[in-house]
Design a protein around this motif. Sequence first.
Motif, PDB file in Angstrom:
ATOM      1  N   GLY A  39       0.792  -1.206   0.000  1.00 34.65           N
ATOM      2  CA  GLY A  39       0.000   0.000   0.000  1.00 34.65           C
ATOM      3  C   GLY A  39       0.836   1.273   0.000  1.00 34.65           C
ATOM      4  N   LEU A  40       0.234   2.335  -0.532  1.00 32.97           N
ATOM      5  CA  LEU A  40       0.884   3.639  -0.595  1.00 32.97           C
ATOM      6  C   LEU A  40       0.625   4.391   0.705  1.00 32.97           C
ATOM      7  CD1 LEU A  40      -0.425   4.505  -4.167  1.00 32.97           C
ATOM      8  CD2 LEU A  40       1.909   3.803  -3.604  1.00 32.97           C
ATOM      9  N   THR A  41       1.677   4.933   1.297  1.00 31.24           N
ATOM     10  CA  THR A  41       1.541   5.703   2.534  1.00 31.24           C
ATOM     11  C   THR A  41       2.362   6.982   2.423  1.00 31.24           C
ATOM     12  OG1 THR A  41       3.447   4.687   3.627  1.00 31.24           O
ATOM     13  CG2 THR A  41       1.311   3.578   3.896  1.00 31.24           C
ATOM     14  N   GLY A  42       2.022   7.955   3.271  1.00 34.02           N
ATOM     15  CA  GLY A  42       2.774   9.197   3.284  1.00 34.02           C
ATOM     16  C   GLY A  42       4.236   8.960   3.618  1.00 34.02           C
ATOM     17  N   GLU A  43       4.493   8.128   4.610  1.00 36.16           N
ATOM     18  CA  GLU A  43       5.873   7.840   4.999  1.00 36.16           C
ATOM     19  C   GLU A  43       6.617   7.115   3.881  1.00 36.16           C
ATOM     20  OE1 GLU A  43       8.356   5.528   8.568  1.00 36.16           O
ATOM     21  OE2 GLU A  43       6.161   5.496   8.522  1.00 36.16           O
ATOM     22  N   GLY A  44       5.934   6.146   3.259  1.00 36.68           N
ATOM     23  CA  GLY A  44       6.575   5.385   2.199  1.00 36.68           C
ATOM     24  C   GLY A  44       6.898   6.222   0.975  1.00 36.68           C
ATOM     25  N   MET A  45       6.106   7.268   0.722  1.00 30.57           N
ATOM     26  CA  MET A  45       6.308   8.100  -0.456  1.00 30.57           C
ATOM     27  C   MET A  45       7.197   9.310  -0.190  1.00 30.57           C
ATOM     28  SD  MET A  45       4.885   6.579  -2.904  1.00 30.57           S
ATOM     29  CE  MET A  45       5.275   7.905  -4.052  1.00 30.57           C
ATOM     30  N   GLU A  46       7.568   9.547   1.061  1.00 32.27           N
ATOM     31  CA  GLU A  46       8.294  10.765   1.406  1.00 32.27           C
ATOM     32  C   GLU A  46       9.598  10.910   0.624  1.00 32.27           C
ATOM     33  OE1 GLU A  46       9.595  14.307   3.097  1.00 32.27           O
ATOM     34  OE2 GLU A  46       7.597  13.400   3.035  1.00 32.27           O
ATOM     35  N   SER A  47      10.436   9.880   0.642  1.00 34.35           N
ATOM     36  CA  SER A  47      11.727   9.998  -0.041  1.00 34.35           C
ATOM     37  C   SER A  47      11.540  10.106  -1.546  1.00 34.35           C
ATOM     38  CB  SER A  47      12.616   8.796   0.298  1.00 34.35           C
ATOM     39  OG  SER A  47      12.051   7.592  -0.200  1.00 34.35           O
ATOM     40  N   VAL A  48      10.540   9.435  -2.081  1.00 37.54           N
ATOM     41  CA  VAL A  48      10.282   9.485  -3.523  1.00 37.54           C
ATOM     42  C   VAL A  48       9.872  10.899  -3.935  1.00 37.54           C
ATOM     43  CG1 VAL A  48       8.936   8.513  -5.430  1.00 37.54           C
ATOM     44  CG2 VAL A  48       9.560   7.069  -3.480  1.00 37.54           C
ATOM     45  N   LEU A  49       8.959  11.491  -3.196  1.00 43.93           N
ATOM     46  CA  LEU A  49       8.506  12.841  -3.522  1.00 43.93           C
ATOM     47  C   LEU A  49       9.630  13.849  -3.349  1.00 43.93           C
ATOM     48  CD1 LEU A  49       4.951  12.793  -1.876  1.00 43.93           C
ATOM     49  CD2 LEU A  49       5.501  12.639  -4.314  1.00 43.93           C
ATOM     50  N   ARG A  50      10.416  13.685  -2.311  1.00 42.85           N
ATOM     51  CA  ARG A  50      11.533  14.612  -2.096  1.00 42.85           C
ATOM     52  C   ARG A  50      12.504  14.555  -3.278  1.00 42.85           C
ATOM     53  NH1 ARG A  50      13.397  17.278   1.995  1.00 42.85           N
ATOM     54  NH2 ARG A  50      12.265  17.421   3.962  1.00 42.85           N
ATOM     55  N   ARG A  51      12.843  13.336  -3.710  1.00 40.08           N
ATOM     56  CA  ARG A  51      13.783  13.201  -4.822  1.00 40.08           C
ATOM     57  C   ARG A  51      13.197  13.777  -6.098  1.00 40.08           C
ATOM     58  NH1 ARG A  51      14.622   7.980  -6.092  1.00 40.08           N
ATOM     59  NH2 ARG A  51      13.306   7.043  -4.502  1.00 40.08           N
ATOM     60  N   ALA A  52      11.895  13.616  -6.290  1.00 38.65           N
ATOM     61  CA  ALA A  52      11.258  14.146  -7.493  1.00 38.65           C
ATOM     62  C   ALA A  52      11.342  15.666  -7.536  1.00 38.65           C
ATOM     63  CB  ALA A  52       9.804  13.698  -7.549  1.00 38.65           C
ATOM     64  N   PHE A  53      11.061  16.308  -6.428  1.00 40.96           N
ATOM     65  CA  PHE A  53      11.084  17.771  -6.395  1.00 40.96           C
ATOM     66  C   PHE A  53      12.496  18.336  -6.283  1.00 40.96           C
ATOM     67  CE2 PHE A  53       6.588  17.133  -5.526  1.00 40.96           C
ATOM     68  CZ  PHE A  53       5.999  18.206  -6.182  1.00 40.96           C
ATOM     69  N   ASP A  54      13.488  17.483  -6.021  1.00 40.76           N
ATOM     70  CA  ASP A  54      14.874  17.933  -5.950  1.00 40.76           C
ATOM     71  C   ASP A  54      15.635  17.734  -7.259  1.00 40.76           C
ATOM     72  OD1 ASP A  54      14.757  18.867  -3.376  1.00 40.76           O
ATOM     73  OD2 ASP A  54      15.483  17.015  -2.448  1.00 40.76           O
ATOM     74  N   VAL A  55      14.970  17.204  -8.275  1.00 39.11           N
ATOM     75  CA  VAL A  55      15.624  17.003  -9.574  1.00 39.11           C
ATOM     76  C   VAL A  55      16.113  18.356 -10.111  1.00 39.11           C
ATOM     77  CG1 VAL A  55      15.201  16.399 -11.998  1.00 39.11           C
ATOM     78  CG2 VAL A  55      14.386  14.894 -10.171  1.00 39.11           C
ATOM     79  N   GLU A  56      17.341  18.393 -10.633  1.00 36.53           N
ATOM     80  CA  GLU A  56      17.901  19.644 -11.157  1.00 36.53           C
ATOM     81  C   GLU A  56      17.218  20.051 -12.460  1.00 36.53           C
ATOM     82  OE1 GLU A  56      22.089  19.318 -11.547  1.00 36.53           O
ATOM     83  OE2 GLU A  56      22.462  19.320  -9.379  1.00 36.53           O
TER      84      GLU A  56
END
Length: 283
Positions: A39-56
């Motif tokens: 299942g998808l959770t906020g905690e499980g998606m945290e690092s993924v979302l952070r990396r997505a928004f940190d893309v140069e």
Amino acid sequence: MTGGPFKRMFHAWSASRADRIAVVRLDGSIGSGAGGRGGLTGEGMESVLRRAFDVEHLKAVVIVVNSPGGSPTQSEYIAERIRQLASEKGVRVLAFCEDIAASGGYWIACAADEIFAARTSMVGSIGVVSSSFGLSQLIERLGIERRLYSTGESKARLDTFSPVGEGDVEWMLQLQAQLQETFIAWVRQRRGAKLTGSDAELFNGDVWVGRRAVELGLVDGIGVMRSVIAERYPDAEITAVDAPTPLLQRLTGGQVRARTSAAVLQGALDAVEKRADWARLGR
């Protein structure tokens, strides 16, 4: 061959500075199953979302949603985190509904600035549903005695192995109504004047295929991810940001043996529930 190495270096340098579109996939039910698995959770998606928004050289973040829904709380966590990061980075978010973006899946899609769906996507289900199994008669037939102790008469409401108590259904419906109000408020906040359908039509828990979802204002347009990106950002490169697979899951091929008969039963019930979520929407 003069200039060959310099040309390669120039192309590599140019590629490193190209505009990028970060793509995050949200695929599956929302919320943890038995034992916190899947299942998808906020905690499980945290690092993924952070990396997505940190893309140069980031031009936009794309959220690909393929989910029948699940936990309202985890849907809210994920959606709010997307909005927070989008605001911090000043980046637009586009959501693409694949097979299904329903209930919690649509809640998350509403975190985007624009929502797109395929002609065959199923979108909506703006409502709340709760389900369980009543096994009280089964254990009685098997000669099993249910022993349940609690402090407070409301502590053990709607126990799977006990008959439904007086007032339990009304209590559940009241909870659902409160969750429904929160869901509706979020959709109104994010979609605003784009919504064209009446409340009775939009918020009755129904789902719609792509084109009708556009007509109702739940979706901004018909389109698939690569086509829309190619049109909006023709010179941008797509960067997929995937969630890492846990080591234990890799070693076991995604299967972890249940240790007790109770875990086996609960796991089976969870599997039936998840399958039912998809089946209700035609998958």
